[in-house]
Scaffold this active site. Sequence first.
Site, PDB file in Angstrom:
ATOM      1  CG  HIS A 248       2.051  17.183 -17.700  1.00 15.54           C
ATOM      2  ND1 HIS A 248       2.720  16.207 -16.997  1.00 15.54           N
ATOM      3  CD2 HIS A 248       2.192  16.837 -19.007  1.00 15.54           C
ATOM      4  CE1 HIS A 248       3.229  15.313 -17.827  1.00 15.54           C
ATOM      5  NE2 HIS A 248       2.922  15.678 -19.058  1.00 15.54           N
TER       6      HIS A 248
ATOM      7  CG  ASP B   2       2.317  15.545 -13.566  1.00 15.31           C
ATOM      8  OD1 ASP B   2       1.141  15.871 -13.813  1.00 15.31           O
ATOM      9  OD2 ASP B   2       3.267  15.787 -14.344  1.00 15.31           O
TER      10      ASP B   2
ATOM     11  CB  SER C  73       2.595  12.355 -19.908  1.00 15.06           C
ATOM     12  OG  SER C  73       3.869  12.835 -19.638  1.00 15.06           O
TER      13      SER C  73
HETATM   14  N1  ARG Z   1       8.672  17.026 -19.142  1.00 16.14           N
HETATM   15  C1  ARG Z   1       7.355  16.464 -19.082  1.00 16.14           C
HETATM   16  C2  ARG Z   1       6.860  16.125 -20.503  1.00 16.14           C
HETATM   17  O1  ARG Z   1       7.577  16.262 -21.436  1.00 16.14           O
HETATM   18  C3  ARG Z   1       6.395  17.304 -18.323  1.00 16.14           C
HETATM   19  C4  ARG Z   1       5.995  18.584 -18.979  1.00 16.14           C
HETATM   20  C5  ARG Z   1       4.983  19.397 -18.242  1.00 16.14           C
HETATM   21  N2  ARG Z   1       5.565  20.186 -17.187  1.00 16.14           N
HETATM   22  C6  ARG Z   1       6.221  21.380 -17.354  1.00 16.14           C
HETATM   23  N3  ARG Z   1       6.737  21.972 -16.313  1.00 16.14           N
HETATM   24  N4  ARG Z   1       6.349  21.976 -18.511  1.00 16.14           N
HETATM   25  O2  ARG Z   1       5.779  16.312 -20.938  1.00 16.14           O
HETATM   26  N1  ASP Z   2       6.445  14.379 -20.012  1.00 13.73           N
HETATM   27  C1  ASP Z   2       6.247  13.585 -21.203  1.00 13.73           C
HETATM   28  C2  ASP Z   2       4.780  13.562 -21.638  1.00 13.73           C
HETATM   29  O1  ASP Z   2       4.043  14.487 -21.386  1.00 13.73           O
HETATM   30  C3  ASP Z   2       6.808  12.218 -21.034  1.00 13.73           C
HETATM   31  C4  ASP Z   2       8.244  12.163 -21.443  1.00 13.73           C
HETATM   32  O2  ASP Z   2       8.639  12.831 -22.399  1.00 13.73           O
HETATM   33  O3  ASP Z   2       8.974  11.385 -20.834  1.00 13.73           O
HETATM   34  O4  ASP Z   2       4.352  12.687 -22.360  1.00 13.73           O
END
Ligand code: ARG
Ligand code: ASP
Length: 715
Positions: free
Chosen positions: A83, A219, A645
């Site tokens: 991502h 990921d 991330s």
């Molecule tokens: N929750 C994770 C973060 O905050 C992954 C986000 C990317 N994935 C998604 N399905 N939106 O960045």
């Molecule tokens: N998914 C988040 C990021 O892209 C990481 C998190 O918020 O725990 O940095």
Amino acid sequence: MKFFRLLLLFVFVQVSAQQGGMWIPSLLNGMNESEMKNLGMKISADEIYSVNHSSMKDAVPQFDGGCTAEVISDKGLILTNHHCGYSAIQKQSTVEHDYLTDGFWAYKMQDELPSAGVVAMFVVRIEDVTTKVMEGVASLSSEAEKQKKIQDNITALTNSLPKEAWQENKIKNFYDGNQYLLFVTETYKDVRLVGAPPSSIGKFGSDTDNWVWPRHTGDFSLFRIYADKNNHPAAYAADNVPYKPKYFFPISIKGIKENDFTMVMGYPGTTTEYLPAVAVEQIVNTSDPAKVEIRDATLKVLDRFMRKDNAIKIQYASKYSRIANAWKKWIGETKGLKKSNAVAAKQKFEAAFQDKVIKAGKQAEYGNLLSDFEKNYAEIKDYALARDYFNEVVTRNAEILSVGYKLYQLEQLLSTKGEQAFTDRKNTLSTGIGDFYKDYNVEVDRTVFEQLINLYATKSPKQFLPSVLNSIDATKVTTDVFDNSKLTSLNGFKELLDGDTKTIIEKLNNDKGYQLVKAMADAYSKNIAPKYDEINLRNIATQRTYMKAILELSPKSARIFPDANSTLRVTYGKVKSYKPNDGVTYEPFTYLDGVMEKYIPGDYEFDVPQKLIDLYNQKDYGAYGSKGKMPLAFIATNHTTGGNSGSPALDAKGNLIGLNFDRVWEGTMSDVFYSPEICRNIMVDIRYVLFVVDKFAGAENLIQEMKIISTKRKR
Ligand code: ARG
Ligand code: ASP
């Protein structure tokens, strides 16, 4: 025996208390280092950060501004999340080569794809420059003057402090302005795409599984940093050479157990761990619920359209993900803050704080902080809520308003900066806007708009609304705007911006859509922003003094870490299960079996590539499997946030064991209030990454470059 049990209990309490925190890598000596060793770390702080020899920090660049990566070979190969590489992968994709869907692998260096705009930034060294930044500040009386002096000092120091020609100086504020650190950095600008699994691995589970444990997302993506002949940063050039890193991580495929030490290094973006109770109360009861309600409305509409029309699904998939990501986080955050009684815990802390102030005889300096907060937050509440509504509705969710707001800013530019600035901005807008309309569907936006304009008129604080939104009929406003505004199409937009400046301004002001945006934006900048900024400035000052007092009045051993600010940090903890709810315990590991359990053929979130199914059926896991299973993801008590991330997850010896990519839903409140009971970060197991690179993609060339530590012989 009894004594022994007591001792165990004592040790346990100590250990479970020593969790949370995002620490500055140059300041780990002392308390952090001994905690880390108590938790099982086998290396020294000096191996994590050193200016005298290469250390781990030399292998952890910030990736593309908002994520983290790690170097895993002596040829500049780096690993980050799928991502995080997503937009770079998307930009390389065409109809013939859809790398998002099919994945991409470079089997030779010549095949690696230059990714214009992607950068990797390394930290060369960190120095405390607080005294220099604060020079001449104390004697100033107003907060605004102080802020200005600090900014001026920072600019002057950034320009004058020593660095090499290819490096940058960056000064960052810690502990709410009580400490300033200089980061000397090197930013590499030739970064090429090396490998990415198909989205059915790299984004498996998509938004349904986002923020959720148990998780089965592979990921990750791979890039390579290129440098000039001197190993220095350079813009893309065909004859640039693979970057020779000062350090790269060995990879351990020995496997991990519950309670093993882990640490994560990376660039966490923003946290607010030292807010007063009254501010947390507003997050829980006012701001999160309002933002969630707005996005809830948007997402329901998008989902409905996306499900029945594939073209709309493609146009809106990444917008959906972006809007859903924060939406889902806020829901989890609100629940977590309530369940852990964060407000009560803060109040308790504040009562104790007040006692300490009195005991220390510091009432004159610190005695009014908490009551100042009470006053400030009571006063700012409506302004902050109105600001949330404006930002969410106008700039993020209703697309016609967002695009109209860009034109509003253009008109403002004419009066603030003049004709030339206006023309320049107009030209950039005209060239870029095609991308926006390519993914714009009027019906979708019209449906979203009608819902959101109604929410705006009925739920945002009434006293600040422009008169057009007093007692509105949402359906009528929607028809009025969507039947008449030129903002609903690319041609219309171009028509509006056609002609000389005076004509453009006239046309804009005659457009129904523009008129509405302008009324809303004018009301915002007259009725809301100035007062919000004024109170907020006071709050910043109060928060700085509060932080100063906390630092001063806490015992030396207290674990007070600075809030995240997108600078390099280290967090550590243990691989650990958690109990999200009564009667439920989540194990800390997942396996490929879980992918097969979630598999829905043809589904855009839960489809699985045939090759992966075959490997699963044959149990063909190579050196990466464990006891007949393929480990996939794991969780631990590392304190992470957005920006982490792609961060390396490291074992007790500093070997790479995984890649951070998310947190568990019940623990997303860690941005405001970390609890070792339910806050967990989610990492993809490095064995799954290598299995996909090696067995799934057959990219042995990449495996050969890495330094892999194993108990078994390969294959
Ligand atoms: N929750 C994770 C973060 O905050 C992954 C986000 C990317 N994935 C998604 N399905 N939106 O960045
Ligand atoms: N998914 C988040 C990021 O892209 C990481 C998190 O918020 O725990 O940095």
